[in-house]
Design an enzyme around this catalytic site. Structure first.
Site, mmCIF file in Angstrom:
data_model
loop_
_atom_site.group_PDB
_atom_site.id
_atom_site.type_symbol
_atom_site.label_atom_id
_atom_site.label_comp_id
_atom_site.label_asym_id
_atom_site.label_seq_id
_atom_site.Cartn_x
_atom_site.Cartn_y
_atom_site.Cartn_z
ATOM 1 N N SER A 1 43.314 -21.155 13.425
ATOM 2 C CA SER A 1 41.967 -21.717 13.442
ATOM 3 C C SER A 1 42.005 -23.228 13.525
ATOM 4 O O SER A 1 42.919 -23.866 13.019
ATOM 5 C CB SER A 1 41.198 -21.313 12.190
ATOM 6 O OG SER A 1 39.914 -21.914 12.224
ATOM 7 N N LYS B 1 41.934 -13.741 9.660
ATOM 8 C CA LYS B 1 41.327 -14.659 10.635
ATOM 9 C C LYS B 1 39.962 -14.121 11.071
ATOM 10 O O LYS B 1 39.009 -14.881 11.254
ATOM 11 C CB LYS B 1 42.238 -14.850 11.852
ATOM 12 C CG LYS B 1 41.612 -15.675 12.994
ATOM 13 C CD LYS B 1 41.184 -17.052 12.529
ATOM 14 C CE LYS B 1 40.808 -18.043 13.613
ATOM 15 N NZ LYS B 1 39.812 -17.710 14.566
ATOM 16 N N HIS C 1 37.674 -14.900 8.338
ATOM 17 C CA HIS C 1 37.430 -16.353 8.427
ATOM 18 C C HIS C 1 36.300 -16.604 9.422
ATOM 19 O O HIS C 1 35.360 -17.362 9.156
ATOM 20 C CB HIS C 1 38.715 -17.071 8.862
ATOM 21 C CG HIS C 1 38.503 -18.467 9.381
ATOM 22 N ND1 HIS C 1 37.975 -18.734 10.630
ATOM 23 C CD2 HIS C 1 38.723 -19.675 8.806
ATOM 24 C CE1 HIS C 1 37.886 -20.041 10.796
ATOM 25 N NE2 HIS C 1 38.337 -20.636 9.711
ATOM 26 N N ASN C 2 36.393 -15.985 10.588
ATOM 27 C CA ASN C 2 35.353 -16.202 11.600
ATOM 28 C C ASN C 2 34.013 -15.653 11.141
ATOM 29 O O ASN C 2 32.969 -16.244 11.423
ATOM 30 C CB ASN C 2 35.761 -15.560 12.932
ATOM 31 C CG ASN C 2 36.741 -16.425 13.698
ATOM 32 O OD1 ASN C 2 37.487 -17.186 13.108
ATOM 33 N ND2 ASN C 2 36.739 -16.300 15.009
ATOM 34 N N GLU D 1 32.648 -18.143 9.008
ATOM 35 C CA GLU D 1 32.220 -19.237 9.901
ATOM 36 C C GLU D 1 30.813 -18.937 10.456
ATOM 37 O O GLU D 1 29.944 -19.810 10.494
ATOM 38 C CB GLU D 1 33.256 -19.347 11.022
ATOM 39 C CG GLU D 1 32.962 -20.297 12.154
ATOM 40 C CD GLU D 1 34.056 -20.186 13.242
ATOM 41 O OE1 GLU D 1 35.248 -20.389 12.937
ATOM 42 O OE2 GLU D 1 33.715 -19.896 14.410
HETATM 43 C C1 6PG Z 1 38.427 -21.074 14.987
HETATM 44 C C2 6PG Z 1 37.236 -20.516 15.715
HETATM 45 C C3 6PG Z 1 37.660 -19.980 17.047
HETATM 46 C C4 6PG Z 1 36.553 -19.782 18.046
HETATM 47 C C5 6PG Z 1 35.737 -18.553 17.820
HETATM 48 C C6 6PG Z 1 34.259 -18.718 18.010
HETATM 49 O O1 6PG Z 1 38.669 -20.584 13.888
HETATM 50 O O2 6PG Z 1 39.071 -21.969 15.516
HETATM 51 O O3 6PG Z 1 36.647 -19.503 14.985
HETATM 52 O O4 6PG Z 1 38.421 -18.843 16.819
HETATM 53 O O5 6PG Z 1 35.798 -20.926 18.228
HETATM 54 O O6 6PG Z 1 36.210 -17.652 18.770
HETATM 55 O O7 6PG Z 1 33.699 -17.446 18.017
HETATM 56 P P1 6PG Z 1 32.345 -17.081 18.724
HETATM 57 O O8 6PG Z 1 32.477 -17.413 20.174
HETATM 58 O O9 6PG Z 1 32.211 -15.617 18.495
HETATM 59 O O10 6PG Z 1 31.291 -17.904 18.054
#
Ligand code: 6PG
Length: 476
Positions: free
Chosen positions: A128, A182, A185-186, A189
């Site tokens: 990430s 991960k 984590h997303n 996010e």
């Molecule tokens: C990270 C982000 C990365 C990416 C995601 C965004 O941890 O660096 O999460 O993995 O920006 O894929 O996900 P979406 O396109 O679903 O918002």
């Protein structure tokens, strides 16, 4: 001269990781399906370290010292499978294949099992931090055989972000565990971004603040408890002006949120594990609602039924929103860590939540000062039933509770959608409730389907002949 590691797939994440590795003194073999990307990297950044240019996959594998370490940075899904196959055919027992993409953890479990049958070490790692993190220090979440981490770990740790001298990289556990954490984590996010969006929307609609004023608020918040990468860049996104119109750029961006899938996977997994990850789910659904353009257009003239006007004390309401954001964020993390604990138990991964919080303090998108508190909470009690019960968070949420309720109540009376704030508050109230209406659900299930229920006063399962006066209970 052989390379300590190779990177195949040189789109921006792959290129930046390769550069990061080279800048740390490793010799890096480069491979990409079309040589143009490899050459572009070498032309623009070839002087940053030692690279080995390879054209075919066979040359790439031949350029690696043994045990070979090959990092795959291609699109998750079929593309990853075919590169794994190609590599595996050329590799020898003991070699390490690393998938650094956003792969679905069940794919990683399957791939690890297949590779281990062939004597190969397969490491599925979450990475990430976006483009910038990949180059200057991401948070890295590798899952796979402990033996592979022994040789790979030092290398990954050296290129990861560091907080107080501690690398933001640790061995998460076997097979799919790295990609699983991960994924969550997303999901967090997504929840974090939705909550920030709701805070912004309230300042705009309830307080009619200008975009610049809201940017200032986020800038201030970033020097308090909410200090985090996402709050910091929210101030920057809001402060950005459109080059063409001079308006705040945010006002010319179409309000339909995209998603690549990791948030959706998190919610699907939460449903399978039976964990109420409501904050993340609301965030995923809010993106879906935003993208339902036709429905939204058709619904524009639905009644608002607005009951109240704007709060009169602007500073107080901004402080309320701050508290609501903090409390809802605690809920999102509490739910995410619940899901990680459940996933870890389901798959026997033995994930250490404190170690995970430690490597999320830097490099990753959800990095935040607040992660230190999570580290402390799990250090003090590794078996904490919920983050909400850690003394610090219990106190912090309780101090902001009135504010949280005022925010949700105001949003509701003013007709402003706050799905994540509201559902997080309901989760909190549900969690602490002495009695829930689930008793009625059980009664109804037993009424129409003889599904039985338990009693508060004695053990066993019971079924009632509903409506009969004489014999009301049958022990099952
Ligand atoms: C990270 C982000 C990365 C990416 C995601 C965004 O941890 O660096 O999460 O993995 O920006 O894929 O996900 P979406 O396109 O679903 O918002």
């Amino acid at each position: 001269n052989l390379a300590q590691i190779g990177v195949t797939g040189l789109a921006v994440m792959g290129s930046n990781l390769a550069r990061n590795l080279a800048r740390h003194g490793y010799t890096v073999a480069l491979h990409n399906r079309s040589i143009a990307k490899t050459d572009a990297l070498l032309e623009n950044h070839g002087d940053e370290g030692t690279f080995i240019r390879t054209e075919s996959m066979a040359d790439f594998v031949a350029a690696l010292e043994r045990p070979r370490r090959a990092l795959i940075m291609v699109k998750a899904g079929d593309a990853t499978d075919s590169v794994i196959e190609e590599l595996a055919d050329l590799m020898e027992p003991g070699d390490v294949i690393i998938d650094g993409g956003n792969s679905l953890y069940t794919d990683t479990i399957r791939r690890e099992a297949a590779m281990s049958k062939r004597g190969l070490n397969f490491v599925g790692t979450g990475i990430s931090g976006g483009e910038e993190g990949a180059l200057n220090g991401p948070s890295i979440m590798p899952g796979g055989p402990a033996e592979a981490y022994e040789s790979l770990g030092p290398l990954l740790e050296s290129i990861s972000a560091h907080v107080d001298g501690t690398p933001c990289c640790t061995h998460i556990g076997p097979n799919g565990s790295g990609h699983f954490v991960k994924m969550v984590h997303n999901g967090i996010e997504y929840a974090d971004m939705q909550l920030i969006g709701e805070a912004y929307d309230l300042m705009r609609k309830a307080l009619t603040m200008s975009t610049d004023e809201i940017a200032d608020v986020f800038r201030q918040w970033n020097s308090g408890d909410l200090e985090s990468y996402l709050v910091e860049i929210t101030a920057e996104v809001l402060a950005q002006k459109d080059a063409e119109t001079g308006k705040p750029l945010i006002d010319v961006i179409v309000d339909e949120a995209g998603q690549k899938g990791t948030g959706r996977w998190t919610v699907k997994s939460a449903l399978d594990l039976g964990i109420p990850t409501t904050g993340i789910a609301e965030a995923v659904f809010a993106r879906a609602l935003s993208s339902s353009r036709d429905q939204r257009t058709a619904a524009r003239d639905l009644a608002s039924g607005k009951l109240a006007g704007a709060p009169t004390d602007r500073d107080r309401f901004v402080a309320d929103i701050n508290a609501a954001l903090y409390a809802s964020k605690v809920v999102a993390y509490a739910q995410g860590f619940d899901q990680i604990r459940a996933g870890s138990a389901e798959y026997d991964w033995n994930v250490d939540p404190g170690a995970l919080a430690t490597i999320w303090r830097g490099g990753c998108i959800i990095r935040a000062k607040f992660l230190n508190r999570i580290v402390d909470a799990y250090r003090d009690d590794p078996d904490l039933p919920s983050l909400l019960l850690a003394p610090y968070f219990r106190e912090a949420v309780s101090a902001g509770l009135d504010s949280w309720r005022r925010v949700v109540a105001t949003a509701s009376t003013m007709g402003i959608p706050v799905p994540a704030f509201a559902s997080s508050l309901s989760y909190y109230d549900g969690l602490r409730a002495e009695r829930l209406p689930a008793a009625l659900t059980q009664g109804l299930r037993d009424f129409f389907g003889a599904h039985t229920y338990k009693r508060v006063d004695k053990p066993g399962s019971f079924h009632t002949l509903w409506g009969e006066q004489t014999r009301t209970e049958v022990e099952v």
